[in-house]
Design a protein around this motif. Structure first.
Motif, PDB file in Angstrom:
ATOM      1  N   ASP A 184      -2.090  -1.816  -7.040  1.00 36.27           N
ATOM      2  CA  ASP A 184      -2.919  -1.715  -8.086  1.00 36.27           C
ATOM      3  C   ASP A 184      -1.763  -0.859  -9.112  1.00 36.27           C
ATOM      4  N   PRO A 185      -1.249  -1.752 -10.096  1.00 38.36           N
ATOM      5  CA  PRO A 185      -0.319  -1.262 -11.128  1.00 38.36           C
ATOM      6  C   PRO A 185      -0.725   0.121 -11.740  1.00 38.36           C
ATOM      7  N   ALA A 186      -2.262   0.096 -11.945  1.00 36.20           N
ATOM      8  CA  ALA A 186      -2.616   1.269 -12.506  1.00 36.20           C
ATOM      9  C   ALA A 186      -2.663   2.670 -11.631  1.00 36.20           C
ATOM     10  N   ALA A 187      -2.315   2.520 -10.435  1.00 35.03           N
ATOM     11  CA  ALA A 187      -2.227   3.565  -9.415  1.00 35.03           C
ATOM     12  C   ALA A 187      -0.818   4.186  -9.442  1.00 35.03           C
ATOM     13  N   THR A 188       0.080   3.648 -10.276  1.00 37.26           N
ATOM     14  CA  THR A 188       1.456   4.258 -10.404  1.00 37.26           C
ATOM     15  C   THR A 188       1.335   5.033 -11.829  1.00 37.26           C
ATOM     16  N   LEU A 189       0.448   4.797 -12.494  1.00 39.68           N
ATOM     17  CA  LEU A 189       0.546   5.585 -14.091  1.00 39.68           C
ATOM     18  C   LEU A 189       0.711   7.106 -13.893  1.00 39.68           C
ATOM     19  N   GLU A 190       0.067   7.535 -12.824  1.00 39.74           N
ATOM     20  CA  GLU A 190       0.061   9.293 -12.889  1.00 39.74           C
ATOM     21  C   GLU A 190       1.419   9.642 -12.184  1.00 39.74           C
ATOM     22  N   THR A 191       2.126   8.701 -11.732  1.00 42.38           N
ATOM     23  CA  THR A 191       3.461   9.017 -11.137  1.00 42.38           C
ATOM     24  C   THR A 191       4.409   9.444 -11.917  1.00 42.38           C
ATOM     25  N   PRO A 192       5.216  10.548 -11.902  1.00 39.92           N
ATOM     26  CA  PRO A 192       6.306  10.900 -12.769  1.00 39.92           C
ATOM     27  C   PRO A 192       7.444   9.650 -12.962  1.00 39.92           C
ATOM     28  N   ALA A 193       7.822   9.519 -14.200  1.00 40.59           N
ATOM     29  CA  ALA A 193       8.652   8.406 -14.437  1.00 40.59           C
ATOM     30  C   ALA A 193       9.901   8.432 -13.486  1.00 40.59           C
ATOM     31  N   GLN A 241       9.298   1.023 -21.576  1.00 39.65           N
ATOM     32  CA  GLN A 241       7.837   0.871 -22.246  1.00 39.65           C
ATOM     33  C   GLN A 241       6.949   1.263 -20.840  1.00 39.65           C
ATOM     34  N   PRO A 242       6.798   2.522 -20.582  1.00 41.37           N
ATOM     35  CA  PRO A 242       5.840   3.046 -19.482  1.00 41.37           C
ATOM     36  C   PRO A 242       4.422   2.241 -19.515  1.00 41.37           C
ATOM     37  N   GLY A 243       3.872   1.916 -20.563  1.00 43.04           N
ATOM     38  CA  GLY A 243       2.680   1.199 -20.634  1.00 43.04           C
ATOM     39  C   GLY A 243       2.614  -0.223 -20.187  1.00 43.04           C
ATOM     40  N   ASP A 244       3.920  -0.927 -19.806  1.00 37.60           N
ATOM     41  CA  ASP A 244       3.858  -2.073 -19.486  1.00 37.60           C
ATOM     42  C   ASP A 244       3.366  -2.334 -18.182  1.00 37.60           C
ATOM     43  N   MET A 245       2.260  -2.825 -18.027  1.00 37.12           N
ATOM     44  CA  MET A 245       1.431  -3.089 -16.752  1.00 37.12           C
ATOM     45  C   MET A 245       2.183  -4.184 -16.152  1.00 37.12           C
ATOM     46  N   ALA A 246       2.509  -5.263 -16.880  1.00 41.90           N
ATOM     47  CA  ALA A 246       3.091  -6.417 -16.327  1.00 41.90           C
ATOM     48  C   ALA A 246       4.487  -5.999 -15.453  1.00 41.90           C
ATOM     49  N   ALA A 247       5.178  -5.139 -16.055  1.00 43.45           N
ATOM     50  CA  ALA A 247       6.401  -4.708 -15.562  1.00 43.45           C
ATOM     51  C   ALA A 247       6.193  -3.840 -14.457  1.00 43.45           C
ATOM     52  N   ARG A 248       5.020  -2.965 -14.389  1.00 41.74           N
ATOM     53  CA  ARG A 248       4.606  -2.206 -13.238  1.00 41.74           C
ATOM     54  C   ARG A 248       4.143  -3.364 -12.111  1.00 41.74           C
ATOM     55  N   ALA A 249       3.451  -4.161 -12.224  1.00 39.07           N
ATOM     56  CA  ALA A 249       2.836  -5.179 -11.419  1.00 39.07           C
ATOM     57  C   ALA A 249       4.072  -5.880 -10.530  1.00 39.07           C
ATOM     58  N   ALA A 250       5.242  -6.283 -11.668  1.00 39.54           N
ATOM     59  CA  ALA A 250       6.567  -7.001 -11.135  1.00 39.54           C
ATOM     60  C   ALA A 250       7.138  -6.075 -10.056  1.00 39.54           C
ATOM     61  N   CYS A 251       7.299  -4.943 -10.379  1.00 38.52           N
ATOM     62  CA  CYS A 251       8.042  -3.832  -9.744  1.00 38.52           C
ATOM     63  C   CYS A 251       7.384  -3.718  -8.254  1.00 38.52           C
ATOM     64  N   GLN A 252       6.092  -3.745  -8.357  1.00 40.13           N
ATOM     65  CA  GLN A 252       5.420  -3.733  -7.144  1.00 40.13           C
ATOM     66  C   GLN A 252       5.645  -4.881  -6.256  1.00 40.13           C
ATOM     67  N   TYR A 253       5.592  -5.899  -6.863  1.00 36.66           N
ATOM     68  CA  TYR A 253       5.889  -7.247  -6.113  1.00 36.66           C
ATOM     69  C   TYR A 253       7.389  -7.255  -5.391  1.00 36.66           C
ATOM     70  N   ALA A 254       8.455  -6.651  -6.373  1.00 34.61           N
ATOM     71  CA  ALA A 254       9.554  -6.759  -6.067  1.00 34.61           C
ATOM     72  C   ALA A 254       9.960  -5.946  -4.717  1.00 34.61           C
ATOM     73  N   ALA A 255       9.207  -4.803  -4.749  1.00 32.95           N
ATOM     74  CA  ALA A 255       9.388  -3.875  -3.558  1.00 32.95           C
ATOM     75  C   ALA A 255       8.771  -4.537  -2.399  1.00 32.95           C
ATOM     76  N   TRP A 256       7.783  -5.093  -2.388  1.00 28.31           N
ATOM     77  CA  TRP A 256       7.162  -5.879  -1.505  1.00 28.31           C
ATOM     78  C   TRP A 256       8.313  -6.569  -0.920  1.00 28.31           C
ATOM     79  N   LEU A 257       8.891  -7.913  -1.795  1.00 25.21           N
ATOM     80  CA  LEU A 257      10.001  -8.615  -1.324  1.00 25.21           C
ATOM     81  C   LEU A 257      11.228  -7.964  -0.736  1.00 25.21           C
ATOM     82  N   ALA A 258      11.682  -6.808  -1.366  1.00 26.05           N
ATOM     83  CA  ALA A 258      12.656  -6.069  -0.788  1.00 26.05           C
ATOM     84  C   ALA A 258      12.822  -5.734   0.577  1.00 26.05           C
ATOM     85  N   VAL A 259      11.584  -5.457   1.276  1.00 22.54           N
ATOM     86  CA  VAL A 259      11.531  -5.086   2.537  1.00 22.54           C
ATOM     87  C   VAL A 259      11.337  -6.308   3.548  1.00 22.54           C
TER      88      VAL A 259
END
Length: 382
Positions: A184-193, A241-259
């Motif tokens: 859930d990209p929203a679950a990363t919102l409270e994580t320090p940048a 743009q910390p509020g860019d939820m699409a970027a957050r979701a894309a980074c989550q997907y990329a982290a999955w692919l990376a492993v």
């Protein structure tokens, strides 16, 4: 033609770009006694409160004391709580240390391990592959709700640390991989940048070291290259743009692919290995170790895998991979030098001497034959 074994982890589902409210009730439906594990930083947070509400009456206990690098003491305390609560499911909300700590605590419960010598004795070589996940699954297992990009939630192995000795160990068992993951990209919102972005560099480390491996496969190349492309584009977007939820979701997907290249048996190298040493000996966070070491290892490896590194450089719009990665990391406002973490050249030799000959340093593309080689790499990042 070299033979390769591809092993799928015992992971049933990955919910991507789904909200916790949509996915978590389904994943806990069959459980009666759930233990929620979070880091101290999330205790009392709105995110933890939401997860607690979603678990509802099934919540049998909460553990909010898992520190960075999953110390042995914290893992054993969590395992004791799991036994006390007779937990049949663990919900791990947090980054790599929380998820790894929950994995090792499950292993301790399954094997009846209750003390530090027993837990340290359960460690295995970093070069070992997991057994096949055959037969009935043990209980409890984990549902992972990651808040960083470390991608610990996709692996059947986990790191944990003996703080007294300054040593990091690896546990491995096929059922340790979380049964399900909710991205859930929203679950990363409270994580320090800085934490979120540096964990993204950790994901980049997974992809780059496998792309540059001396033992590539087509599967690993495909997912690793795509992960690099997505991270190169979306980590800067997230930084701007910390509020860019699409970027957050894309980074989550990329982290999955990376492993995922690891499932094809493609190893990582000295950036990961030196990161384990820096984490255990100096307390450097996982993501930051990759910020410090990946560019240096790429520079040191360039004589043996220059063609592979050229593709990495192209993705980052530069001529050489090591400098390109360092500039990329620096552009995210993250450190790239050991001195920025208070680690002086006088300490390099003792850090290099901590290598015990194990993987993943032993699987580095340019052969590491002694502590002197590691000292050269550390000097490139001083």
């Amino acid at each position: 033609m070299a033979a390769h074994l591809h092993q799928w982890p015992a992971q049933g589902r990955v919910h991507h770009a789904a909200t916790l409210a949509q996915a978590l009730p389904r994943e806990i439906a069959g459980a009666e006694r759930v233990v929620l594990v979070t880091p101290r930083s999330l205790a009392g947070s709105a995110l933890a409160a939401e997860v607690t509400t979603l678990i509802g009456a099934r919540l049998a206990g909460s553990f909010a004391s898992m520190r960075a690098h999953s110390p042995v003491e914290d893992v054993l305390a969590l395992a004791a709580l799991m036994r006390q609560c007779e937990a049949d499911l663990i919900v791990a909300l947090g980054g790599g240390s929380v998820i790894d700590g929950a994995k090792v605590a499950c292993l301790a419960v399954w094997r009846g391990i209750t003390d530090a010598p027993g837990l340290i004795g359960a460690a295995t070589s970093r070069g070992r592959e997991p057994d096949f996940w055959d037969g009935p699954a043990p209980r409890p297992r984990i549902i992972a709700l990651p808040t960083t990009l470390s991608a610990a939630e996709f692996a059947p192995h986990a790191g944990y640390t003996d703080l007294a000795a300054g040593r990091k160990y690896r546990a491995l068992a096929p059922w340790m991989v979380p049964r399900a993951v909710i991205l859930d990209p929203a679950a990363t919102l409270e994580t320090p940048a800085a934490l979120l972005l540096s964990s993204g560099i950790r994901a980049l480390d997974h992809a780059v070291e496998r792309w540059c491996s001396s033992q590539p496969t087509a599967f690993s190349d495909s997912v690793s290259q795509q992960a690099m492309v997505m991270l190169a584009e979306n980590l800067p977007r997230l930084h701007r743009q910390p509020g860019d939820m699409a970027a957050r979701a894309a980074c989550q997907y990329a982290a999955w692919l990376a492993v995922m290249g690891g499932w094809s048996g493609v190893p990582v190298g000295a950036s990961h290995g030196l990161g384990y040493i820096l984490g255990a000996a100096k307390g450097v966070p996982h993501g930051i170790t990759s910020c410090l070491m990946l560019h240096a290892v790429m520079r040191w490896n360039a004589p043996v895998n220059g063609a592979r590194q050229a593709q990495v450089a192209r993705i980052f719009g530069a001529e050489a991979a090591g400098p390109a990665i360092e500039a990329f990391v620096r552009g995210l406002g993250l450190p790239t030098r050991l001195s920025e973490q208070g680690i002086a050249p006088a300490e390099f030799a003792s850090l290099a001497a901590r290598w015990n000959g194990d993987a993943p340093i032993s699987t580095n593309p340019r052969a590491v034959t002694s502590a002197a080689d590691l000292l050269e790499i550390l000097q490139l990042a001083q």
